[in-house]
Design an enzyme around this catalytic site. Structure first.
Site, short mmCIF file in Angstrom:
data_model
loop_
_atom_site.label_atom_id
_atom_site.label_comp_id
_atom_site.label_asym_id
_atom_site.label_seq_id
_atom_site.Cartn_x
_atom_site.Cartn_y
_atom_site.Cartn_z
N ARG A 71 -55.00 -26.07 -17.17
CA ARG A 71 -54.79 -26.31 -15.74
C ARG A 71 -54.42 -27.77 -15.50
NH1 ARG A 71 -59.52 -22.52 -12.96
NH2 ARG A 71 -58.96 -20.69 -14.20
N GLU A 100 -70.34 -24.03 -9.88
CA GLU A 100 -69.64 -22.79 -10.22
C GLU A 100 -69.47 -22.62 -11.72
OE1 GLU A 100 -65.78 -22.35 -8.41
OE2 GLU A 100 -65.19 -20.80 -9.85
N ARG A 107 -68.31 -24.98 -19.30
CA ARG A 107 -69.32 -25.21 -18.26
C ARG A 107 -70.68 -24.63 -18.68
NH1 ARG A 107 -66.44 -25.04 -12.27
NH2 ARG A 107 -65.05 -26.78 -12.75
N SER A 160 -66.48 -16.70 -11.41
CA SER A 160 -65.93 -16.22 -10.16
C SER A 160 -65.39 -14.83 -10.42
CB SER A 160 -64.81 -17.16 -9.70
OG SER A 160 -64.40 -16.85 -8.40
N ARG A 211 -64.57 -30.54 -15.72
CA ARG A 211 -63.23 -30.21 -15.24
C ARG A 211 -62.20 -30.77 -16.19
NH1 ARG A 211 -61.85 -28.49 -10.20
NH2 ARG A 211 -63.92 -28.98 -9.41
#
Length: 430
Positions: free
Chosen positions: A262, A349, A391, A352, A277
């Site tokens: 990403r 988070e 994560r 999801s 991230r």
RNA sequence: GGAGAGGUGGCGGAGUGGUCGAUCGCGCCGGUCUCGAAAACCGGAGUACCUGCAAGGGUACCGUGGGUUCGAAUCCCACCCUCUCCGCCA
């Protein structure tokens, strides 16, 4: 992608659902394009039909040997051709205009999704586990003594720049163990089919899941026009693109462990320290292809699959329903799982899970047939993280940290670590 | 990367300019026969869009996109993909 016929039938409902997402009404604009489009299609096709009939007559005249008649008809068709061609072109252009307008409109939230503006309006639906009481000040993962030797951001910066990491030794082993543990659990206990996919894909695949055309800047593209997948949702979901699946073969439940890429455009300054991230990370993804009627039940099932991983690892978490304003582009309803990070003293988070209904299927033209003779209908698609591996590594490290800088590791990982149970303060697996 | 072959309906496989949305075989669905089944026989069946209350009518689709032609699955161009052989390579 939205069904223009559904909008035609109930424009008010469409606009009302958009409003719940905080968007202005679009139906009248869309229906105006649609009407112009249909009128042009009708004209163009009528003209084409007349021309086809004449061509057929020309053939018959030729067969009979009536050369004069043949020449007369041929010239007649030639004359009409320009007009008819222009009409077809216009109809086509209008068709594309409608598509261009539709393909950038996000999916509509289900009625049960709570209305809200942003993440502050999300609604917690359950909590699991109790954050551990520390008798010392817990630190973030990158500050834990036993972690430091195995998590090297400087070397990564040398190789690739910001938002990358080089893992070494014990930390790497735990990272790998986590991915293996997730996959094994999904395959053995959740009956998901283990899948391995490319991470370079064509534009069509990115379009199918809704990453294109609107979010091109979030992903990376190679010099020969492949895209690096931002998630295995892209590949797993697109495995059924263009297909008509036998309804008896549904649901199809898949899982894959892949690298994800990403650009993190727009996240400048956010989560800059540590490996929360990154531009490149690993994720175990879950995707389900099912009938629209079973999508909600499958969504709950998928959510449980993700939650189970967290529970087995003993990581406290909470599950929330995203409000209408915080949902992703393709989603109808999303559950986020947030894991407790003692170093940050907050939930973050880690998964999801979304149901997209028929939204992606319509983009991909992915259908199923309920029974022999039944008309094909679009499948429903769901995707969820099960879980983000990087994560999860952070969560395991931060929740397991000890006063002396060592880390106690979850029991379910021990078999994956050759029976070792902790990372010492010196960074060794012991 | 080089050379060659090929991409047609669920599958196999015809079809090289005119009534071809496409012969045929297998498979599939319905029926006849049968106590039932098999076999045999008869019939049916693609997808999308436009139009119509409906029955129906129309347009497009033979890898994709262009082109030639009154007319293209058939001819031309470009691209994509698959297979075989050679080379290279984890």
């Amino acid at each position: 992608m939205h069904d223009i016929r559904a909008i035609r039938e109930n424009p008010a409902a469409f606009d009302a659902a958009l409003a719940r997402r905080g968007l202005s009404p679009l139906s009248s604009e869309l229906l105006a394009i649609d009407e112009a489009r249909r009128a042009l299609i009708k004209q163009a096709e009528d003209a084409k039909a007349a021309q086809n009939a004449l061509s057929k007559e020309a053939g018959q005249a030729k067969a009979k040997g009536d050369e004069a008649e043949f020449v007369r008809i041929r010239e007649e068709v030639s004359r009409r051709k320009a007009v008819e061609g222009g009409l077809l072109e216009q109809a086509n252009a209008e068709d594309l205009r409608l598509k261009a307008a539709l393909e950038v409109i996000p999916n509509l939230p289900l009625d049960e999704v709570p209305e809200g503006k942003d993440e502050d309006d999300n609604v917690e639906i359950r909590q699991w586990g109790t954050p551990r009481a520390f008798d010392f000040q817990p630190v973030e993962h990158f500050d834990i003594a036993g972690v430091k030797p195995g998590m090297d951001f400087n070397t990564a910066a040398k190789l690739s720049g910001a938002r990358f990491v080089v893992l070494k030794g014990a930390v790497t082993r735990v990272h790998r163990a986590l991915a293996q543990f997730m996959l094994d659990t999904h395959v053995n206990e959740h009956e998901l089919e283990e899948t391995w996919t490319p991470v370079l894909v064509k534009s069509e695949a990115m379009y199918g899941t809704g990453n294109l055309p609107k979010f091109a800047e979030d992903s990376y593209k190679t010099t020969n026009d492949w895209w690096l997948v931002p998630t295995a949702e892209v590949t797993l979901t697109n495995t059924v693109a263009g297909d008509i699946i036998d309804g008896a073969d549904l649901p199809i439940r898949m899982t894959a462990h892949t690298q994800c890429f990403r650009s993190e455009a727009g996240s400048a300054g956010k989560d800059t320290s540590g490996m929360l991230r990154q531009h490149q990370f690993e994720k175990v993804e879950m995707v389900t292809i099912c009938t629209p009627e079973t999508a909600l039940a499958e969504h709950d099932r998928m959510t449980r699959c993700a939650e189970t991983i967290l529970e087995k690892l003993g990581l406290p978490y909470r599950t929330i329903v995203l409000c209408t304003g915080d949902m992703g582009f393709g989603s109808q309803k999303t559950h986020d799982m947030e894991v407790w990070l003692p170093g940050q003293n907050r939930y973050r988070e880690i998964s999801s899970c979304s149901t997209c209904g028929q939204f992606q299927a319509r983009r991909m033209n992915a259908r199923y047939r309920a029974g022999s003779g039944a008309k094909p209908d679009f499948v429903a698609t769901l995707n969820g993280s099960g879980l983000a591996v990087g994560r999860c590594l952070i969560a395991v490290l931060e929740n397991g940290q000890q006063a002396d800088g060592s880390v106690e590791l979850p029991a379910v990982l021990h078999p994956y670590l050759g029976g070792k149970t902790r990372i010492s303060a010196e960074g060794k697996l012991v």
